[in-house]
Design a protein around this motif. Structure first.
Motif, short mmCIF file in Angstrom:
data_model
loop_
_atom_site.label_atom_id
_atom_site.label_comp_id
_atom_site.label_asym_id
_atom_site.label_seq_id
_atom_site.Cartn_x
_atom_site.Cartn_y
_atom_site.Cartn_z
N VAL A 141 30.86 38.54 -8.48
CA VAL A 141 30.14 38.22 -7.23
C VAL A 141 28.93 39.14 -7.08
CG1 VAL A 141 30.32 38.27 -4.71
CG2 VAL A 141 32.18 37.31 -6.05
N GLN A 142 29.18 40.42 -7.31
CA GLN A 142 28.10 41.42 -7.23
C GLN A 142 26.99 41.07 -8.22
OE1 GLN A 142 27.90 44.53 -5.65
NE2 GLN A 142 26.12 45.26 -6.76
N ALA A 143 27.38 40.65 -9.43
CA ALA A 143 26.39 40.30 -10.45
C ALA A 143 25.55 39.11 -9.99
CB ALA A 143 27.10 39.97 -11.76
N LEU A 144 26.20 38.14 -9.38
CA LEU A 144 25.50 36.94 -8.91
C LEU A 144 24.48 37.31 -7.82
CD1 LEU A 144 25.63 33.85 -9.37
CD2 LEU A 144 27.06 33.72 -7.33
N VAL A 145 24.93 38.12 -6.87
CA VAL A 145 24.03 38.52 -5.77
C VAL A 145 22.87 39.34 -6.33
CG1 VAL A 145 23.93 39.83 -3.63
CG2 VAL A 145 25.94 38.47 -4.14
N THR A 146 23.18 40.23 -7.26
CA THR A 146 22.14 41.07 -7.86
C THR A 146 21.15 40.21 -8.64
OG1 THR A 146 23.71 42.89 -8.02
CG2 THR A 146 21.75 43.06 -9.37
N ALA A 147 21.67 39.20 -9.34
CA ALA A 147 20.80 38.30 -10.11
C ALA A 147 19.83 37.55 -9.19
CB ALA A 147 21.65 37.31 -10.90
N VAL A 148 20.34 37.10 -8.05
CA VAL A 148 19.50 36.37 -7.10
C VAL A 148 18.35 37.27 -6.59
CG1 VAL A 148 19.50 35.31 -4.80
CG2 VAL A 148 21.30 34.76 -6.42
N ALA A 149 18.68 38.55 -6.39
CA ALA A 149 17.66 39.47 -5.85
C ALA A 149 16.70 39.99 -6.91
CB ALA A 149 18.35 40.65 -5.16
N ALA A 150 17.05 39.81 -8.20
CA ALA A 150 16.28 40.44 -9.28
C ALA A 150 14.79 40.04 -9.30
CB ALA A 150 16.93 40.16 -10.62
N PRO A 151 14.46 38.73 -9.25
CA PRO A 151 13.03 38.38 -9.31
C PRO A 151 12.24 38.97 -8.14
CG PRO A 151 14.41 36.45 -9.72
CD PRO A 151 15.32 37.53 -9.26
N ALA A 152 12.87 39.02 -6.96
CA ALA A 152 12.16 39.56 -5.79
C ALA A 152 11.87 41.05 -5.97
CB ALA A 152 13.00 39.34 -4.53
N VAL A 153 12.84 41.80 -6.48
CA VAL A 153 12.64 43.24 -6.67
C VAL A 153 11.58 43.47 -7.75
CG1 VAL A 153 13.73 45.40 -7.40
CG2 VAL A 153 14.94 43.85 -5.88
N GLN A 158 5.98 45.14 -9.02
CA GLN A 158 4.60 44.87 -9.47
C GLN A 158 3.61 45.04 -8.32
OE1 GLN A 158 4.18 41.43 -12.24
NE2 GLN A 158 6.36 41.21 -11.79
N ARG A 159 4.01 44.63 -7.12
CA ARG A 159 3.17 44.83 -5.94
C ARG A 159 2.91 46.32 -5.71
NH1 ARG A 159 2.47 40.91 -1.70
NH2 ARG A 159 2.22 38.94 -2.81
N VAL A 160 4.00 47.10 -5.86
CA VAL A 160 3.86 48.55 -5.66
C VAL A 160 2.93 49.14 -6.71
CG1 VAL A 160 5.13 50.75 -5.73
CG2 VAL A 160 6.08 48.82 -4.51
N PHE A 161 3.04 48.65 -7.93
CA PHE A 161 2.12 49.07 -9.00
C PHE A 161 0.68 48.81 -8.57
CE2 PHE A 161 4.13 49.39 -13.45
CZ PHE A 161 5.20 50.09 -12.93
#
Lengths: 183, 316
Positions: A141-153, A158-161
């Protein structure tokens, strides 16, 4: 130096957000934002040595705010950074889907390693079969939630860069290593 | 030469940082062991806890604010009705209470009850939870009372609902508490109804597991499990949880039942730190801890529920 400081600050903000989410959501429904930041660093950060130091620093910050043994998250984030760096030399992980899949795998491995290392350094009786199964389900479950958030992070990194005034030369280019001789 | 350093620089840094992380883990493990023996944690561990405390407070601040707004404003819409209902209930209870007191005084039991309360009372310290664990793999909280208030590693932490966990590390103004839910937590418990004994373990999830021997272990859904007091950490009789499922043992000698914790860990705000360490722990780790408890304890902080006398509760 400025970029490193800004990214470290960003890492602390992500930990702050994660701590805030933990008060509302069950633990395994919170994405591991710190891990995602380290994976994004592995994909985008140019300097290997400075990246390793930043990953360890972010890991120690997580250790300070967690009940884990001090150094556990630091060690695992070092490995996560190196792993994402190595993987990105063989695979193009910069698209949302490959990144999400990689983040999910990394999250499961991270959870198992965290539990395993804790049992190694603080021996206690192993969990019963049912508890082990529930732990695995939680990890998924944690992996799924983390995967969903991955592209946003990753996009946020890149924005911070860009905000930190980074020029194109400082950003790590995508260099895929060929497996065999080129035709 | 510069090429050589460039080539081995990163592996060297990786190796050094890995070594550093392993050393800090081993050192932290040693520090926790020392802390359990009643010795002070090393200075850097204390500094780390002191630094983490305000940060975790800041982390929890927005959520606390939202919760406070909900509690103070939105959830108070029905407060007038509740108020009048509760006032009449208080009046009823006061009258009832008066009748009981009168009956007790008449039968001469009041003095005996007062003596019993003194005998079993343990000094307690009210404390606020200032931070949750940011890692989903560990279940701990940070509370805003530390060794400066008399808190030691090994002190039980409770609420009015039941057992919360155990202090694992302290600094001057903060203490890290491992929750019952943590995978490393294990508490000796008994079923209140049948007195069946077993071990309550954390699973890292929202519920607990209760391991007991199948033969003679009379455990059914709805049973309340309390601390047995035998493991030397918690006093006897604190509520741990309620049995919510008893799976078929399938021929095994040890059966595992699922427990719903008595404490709602999702709404943990205020806890009580019991300023005692079980005598078994002092026996296990020598007299150092006991001496510190008796002689070296700092003055109690405001909010301490009782004077800091040596614990006289039931052996645990």
């Amino acid at each position: 130096m400025r970029r490193a400081a800004v990214l470290l600050g960003f890492g602390l903000v992500l930990l702050w957000v994660q701590g805030g989410l933990a008060t509302f959501l069950p633990p395994h429904f919170c994405p591991d934002l710190g891990l995602l930041l380290v994976i994004s660093l592995g994909l985008w950060w140019r300097g290997l040595t400075s990246g390793l130091c930043m990953a360890a620093g972010l890991g120690y910050a997580a250790d300070a705010l967690s009940g884990s043994l001090l150094g556990l998250h630091a060690l695992l984030r070092l490995v996560a950074f190196s792993g994402s760096r190595l993987a990105s030399r063989q695979l193009n992980l910069r698209g949302p889907l490959p990144l999400a899949v990689f983040a999910a795998c990394a999250s499961v491995a991270y959870g198992l390693a965290a539990v395993g290392l804790t049992h190694f350094f603080s021996p206690s009786s192993p969990p019963s079969g049912d508890a082990g199964f529930r732990g695995l389900v939680d990890a998924l479950v944690q992996a799924l939630v983390t995967a969903v958030a991955a592209p946003a992070v990753s996009a946020a990194v890149q924005r911070v860069f860009a905000w930190a005034g980074e020029d194109e030369a400082a950003r790590r280019p995508l260099l895929l290593e060929p497996r065999g001789p080129l035709a | 030469m510069p090429d050589f350093w460039k080539r081995i620089g990163a592996p060297l840094v990786f190796g050094a940082l890995t070594l550093l992380a392993v050393i800090t883990m081993v050192s932290d493990r040693g520090g926790r062991d020392a802390s359990e023996r009643g010795e002070d944690v090393s200075w850097w561990q204390g500094v780390l806890l002191d630094v983490a405390s305000p940060i975790q407070k800041a982390v929890a601040a927005p959520a606390d604010g939202a919760r406070r707004v909900w509690r103070d404003y939105l959830a108070l819409l029905d407060v007038r009705d509740d108020n009048s209902r509760l006032k009449s209930r208080v009046a009823e209870l006061e009258e009832e209470n008066l009748q009981y007191r009168e009956a007790l005084v008449t039968s001469g039991h009041l003095q005996r009850i007062a003596e019993m309360r003194d005998e079993f009372e343990t000094p307690m310290l009210a404390s606020e939870v200032v931070g949750l664990d940011v890692s989903p793999w560990f279940r701990s909280v940070l509370v805003d009372r530390g060794s400066g208030h008399g808190v030691q590693a090994g002190n039980p932490v409770i609420t009015s609902e039941g057992v919360v966990g155990l202090v694992t590390a302290t600094s001057g103004g903060a203490a890290r508490t491992m929750l019952l839910l943590d995978r490393q937590s294990a508490v000796d418990g008994i079923v209140q109804r049948s007195r069946a004994r077993g071990i309550v373990r954390g699973r890292g999830t929202a519920d607990l597991e209760f391991e007991f021997v199948v033969r003679g272990g009379d455990v059914v859904v709805g049973d309340v499990v309390i601390t047995s007091g035998l493991a030397g950490v918690y006093p006897k009789g604190l509520r741990i949880g309620e049995v919510e499922a008893v799976p078929d043992p399938g021929g095994r000698l040890i059966q595992t039942a699922l427990l719903r914790p008595a404490v709602d860990f999702g709404r943990l705000e205020q806890v009580f730190l019991m300023l005692r360490r079980g005598p078994t722990m002092d026996l296990l780790y020598g007299e150092g801890g006991a001496r510190e408890m008796a002689g070296g304890r700092p003055a109690p902080a405001p909010g301490s529920a009782a004077p800091p006398a040596a614990p006289r509760g039931p052996a645990s």
